[in-house]
Write an enzyme that holds these catalytic residues in place. Structure first.
Site, mmCIF file in Angstrom:
data_model
loop_
_atom_site.group_PDB
_atom_site.id
_atom_site.type_symbol
_atom_site.label_atom_id
_atom_site.label_comp_id
_atom_site.label_asym_id
_atom_site.label_seq_id
_atom_site.Cartn_x
_atom_site.Cartn_y
_atom_site.Cartn_z
ATOM 1 C CG ASP A 1 -7.325 6.444 -35.439
ATOM 2 O OD1 ASP A 1 -6.521 6.265 -36.382
ATOM 3 O OD2 ASP A 1 -6.959 6.706 -34.285
ATOM 4 C CB ILE A 2 -6.222 8.342 -40.161
ATOM 5 C CG1 ILE A 2 -5.871 8.285 -41.648
ATOM 6 C CG2 ILE A 2 -5.058 7.859 -39.309
ATOM 7 C CD1 ILE A 2 -4.683 9.142 -42.032
ATOM 8 C CG ASP B 1 -6.694 12.036 -42.998
ATOM 9 O OD1 ASP B 1 -6.363 12.801 -42.084
ATOM 10 O OD2 ASP B 1 -5.959 11.762 -43.972
ATOM 11 C CB VAL B 2 -8.194 15.130 -38.389
ATOM 12 C CG1 VAL B 2 -8.780 14.249 -37.300
ATOM 13 C CG2 VAL B 2 -6.665 15.025 -38.417
ATOM 14 C CG ASN C 1 -6.176 12.354 -28.701
ATOM 15 O OD1 ASN C 1 -5.361 12.653 -27.838
ATOM 16 N ND2 ASN C 1 -6.180 11.157 -29.291
ATOM 17 C CE1 TYR D 1 3.899 15.825 -31.642
ATOM 18 C CE2 TYR D 1 5.388 17.204 -30.365
ATOM 19 C CZ TYR D 1 4.398 16.247 -30.432
ATOM 20 O OH TYR D 1 3.898 15.720 -29.261
ATOM 21 C CE LYS E 1 0.930 17.682 -30.428
ATOM 22 N NZ LYS E 1 -0.417 17.131 -30.198
ATOM 23 C CB VAL F 1 1.768 9.685 -23.122
ATOM 24 C CG1 VAL F 1 0.666 8.779 -22.575
ATOM 25 C CG2 VAL F 1 1.517 11.130 -22.701
ATOM 26 C CB THR G 1 0.835 6.062 -26.571
ATOM 27 O OG1 THR G 1 1.629 7.048 -27.259
ATOM 28 C CG2 THR G 1 0.104 6.690 -25.396
#
Length: 274
Positions: free
Chosen positions: A37-38, A75-76, A102, A172, A176, A205, A207
């Site tokens: 995760d970042i 970081d991805v 993800n 976004y 996607k 979701v 979250t």
């Protein structure tokens, strides 16, 4: 006996939300976890992102179900950081069977109006997915034992759903949709290696990406947008739970889905069939 006994899963965006849920659920089924995760804020994102404390909590929850986990801050958008996280996981577990790109952001309001939100969105949600796959893929192919790649897309990756046309929202939606193209490319090219590639498409979701104070203010200020019928699920549930998505991930990662590849897999309470 777990459905994922002996498997090793590489998960990005694992500090909380869906990523944490996937890590815990897969550990319950016997998988070892490499969690990334970042753990810092991206300025164009309107809600707080995960922290190092969140990633430590993921570790604690995986270990609480007797799972094994290696967690790294990365970081991805940074290929070298991803590579280092992968190598740390390989040093501990020896291989990767399943890759879950993800990590996600949703810069769709407020700071999302900045042009930089487009670049951050594409870099995280599309380029980050590609880089995650490419870091893990050579070892999977060389090992010759097959595997699976499960990309988190969205109901927005198969529809025109969107709040606005701000740069962040545009990124976004484009990303996607874009990961579906990546999935179809890799699914066709990797079938000969018995590596299966699918996208998973959740509706909203429960979250912190959606359930947060700034988004709550937006909903109150513009109820006609977020409360539009376009955002309602046909099944009587406003948001699905992270575990609902995790259960789909477990199935797709398991040998039960050994011939399932090239699929856009919805977990959407009927949204895409409306």
């Amino acid at each position: 006996m777990g459905r994922l006994d002996g498997k090793v899963v590489f998960i990005t965006g694992a500090a909380r939300g869906q990523g944490r849920s996937h890590a815990v659920r897969m550990a319950e089924e016997g998988a070892s976890i490499i969690a990334v995760d970042i753990c810092e804020q991206i300025p164009t994102v309107f809600y707080p992102l995960a922290t190092k404390a969140d990633l430590e909590e993921t570790v604690a929850q995986v270990e609480a179900v007797d799972g094994r986990i290696v967690a790294q801050v990365a970081d991805v958008r940074d290929r070298s950081a991803l590579q280092a996280a992968y190598e740390a996981g390989i040093a501990e577990f020896g291989h990767v069977d399943t890759v879950l790109p993800n990590a996600g952001i949703m810069p769709v309001i407020n700071e999302g109006e900045q042009e930089q939100a487009w670049h951050d969105g594409i870099a995280t949600l599309l380029t980050g997915v590609w880089q995650t796959i490419e870091v893990c893929l050579p070892g999977m192919v060389e090992r010759g034992r097959g595997g699976s790649i499960l990309i988190t897309s969205s109901a927005a990756g198969l529809s025109s759903i969107g709040l606005n046309t701000l740069p962040g929202q545009a990124a976004y939606t484009a990303a996607k949709h874009g990961v579906v193209g990546l999935m179809r490319l890799y699914a066709s090219q990797l079938a000969k290696h018995s590596i299966r590639v699918n996208t998973v498409h959740p509706t909203g979701v429960n979250t912190p990406m959606v359930v947060n104070e700034p988004y709550g203010r937006f909903v109150q200020e513009f109820p006609e947008i977020a409360g539009s019928p376009n955002y309602q699920n046909p099944m009587p549930v406003p948001l699905v739970e992270p575990q609902d998505v995790s259960n789909a991930m477990v199935y797709l990662a398991s040998d039960e889905a050994r011939y399932v590849t090239g699929v856009t897999f919805p977990v959407d309470a009927g949204y895409l069939n409306r």
